[in-house]
Write an enzyme that holds these catalytic residues in place. Sequence first.
Site: not given
Length: 396
Positions: A46-47, A80, A136, A138-139, A141, A189, A241
């Site tokens: 991560e990061h 959407s 929202g 964190g996966l 989208s 991602d 971020y």
Amino acid sequence: MTAAQWVHPAEVRTVAGTAEALFRSTFGGAADGVWAAPGRVNLIGEHVDYAGGLVLPFALPYVTVVAVRVRDDGILRAVSTHTGETWRGALADVAPGHPSGWAAYVAGVVWALRRSGLLTAGTGFEVAVHSTVPVGSGLSSSAALECAFALAVADLAGLPTDESGRRPLIDASIRAENEIAGASTGGMDQSVAMLARPGHALLLDCRDGASRHVPLDFRSAGARLVVVDTNAPHRLVDGQYGNRRAAVEKACADLGVATLRDVADADAAVAALSPLAAQRARHVLGEIGRVREVAGLLDRGRIADVGDTLNRSHASLRDDYEVSSVELDSAVDAAVEAGAWGARMTGGGFGGSAIALVPLDRVDAVTENIVRRAESASLPTPQFLSAEPSGSAHRL
């Protein structure tokens, strides 16, 4: 106590049917085709993507689907099911910060493909979007949307969409997110959304883009990877971020390296930095090492032994990188307390999701304890997602 709520992925054809129905009701007639791309969860790493590091994500069975039709007037129309809103604008007017909101991820892809010379001006599109990737959480989208649409545009424009042909589409999706949407994320991602393979994680080298598939079979180990959507707001464009990324870039400048991946002596590098920069660098350098550990364990089929590394990753993200939250810490602590082999926050942080590696006979106890701890602290009630390593973006 509220029972643990599981969010199960809908069958892709059902998701596609919803997108097609929205397309017909909004634009009239049939779309030229329907494409899907998955959300992702990062097992470890991560990061570090924007620091030239190593990451180990895999695709989820939750997808974003786009029904798309070509126009010949340079206009983009997008709708959407998530918002119910329709956006319309000239693609020639797309620029950093415009459009705002979810339409930026769609319009930005076309903007980037035009900038790279892969798409000619004058082409427009109508797009209907439906997704089962929780927004929202964190996966990712946003990357699922970018990659589904990028693959659609490539197919409709006659561009190559094999693995080598997907590399420019990954780049365009990254530029859409960074430059148009204004979220300074790395390329993990988009890479996993385009390159994932069922039953595997993707070991991705963010310095040169090299990747390999690592076997990942939780069931064979008698385990489940539980994704915990904390239902806490997850925002990457509010500056936090970007601040972390800027701190890493400054640490690189102070050390005279292009990326922290180029550091030869981690201890000496950390000692040479200011206290805050040292914290940030210590996480990044340690996390890259933890990715190597986990990849090695998975290569040897030692899934249960991954748990301790997940715990150390969370501690580093919480203490050195300071991107966790009370909701994420609650979920991680409750999971380990109830018998998980290991747990950590996943994604950008500041809300979003955690993961827990859990023996099958402890899944109910772990999820119930996570809900119990959240309720006792007056936190949002978490939801739980299935995490089976799935495939990449494709045309339906």
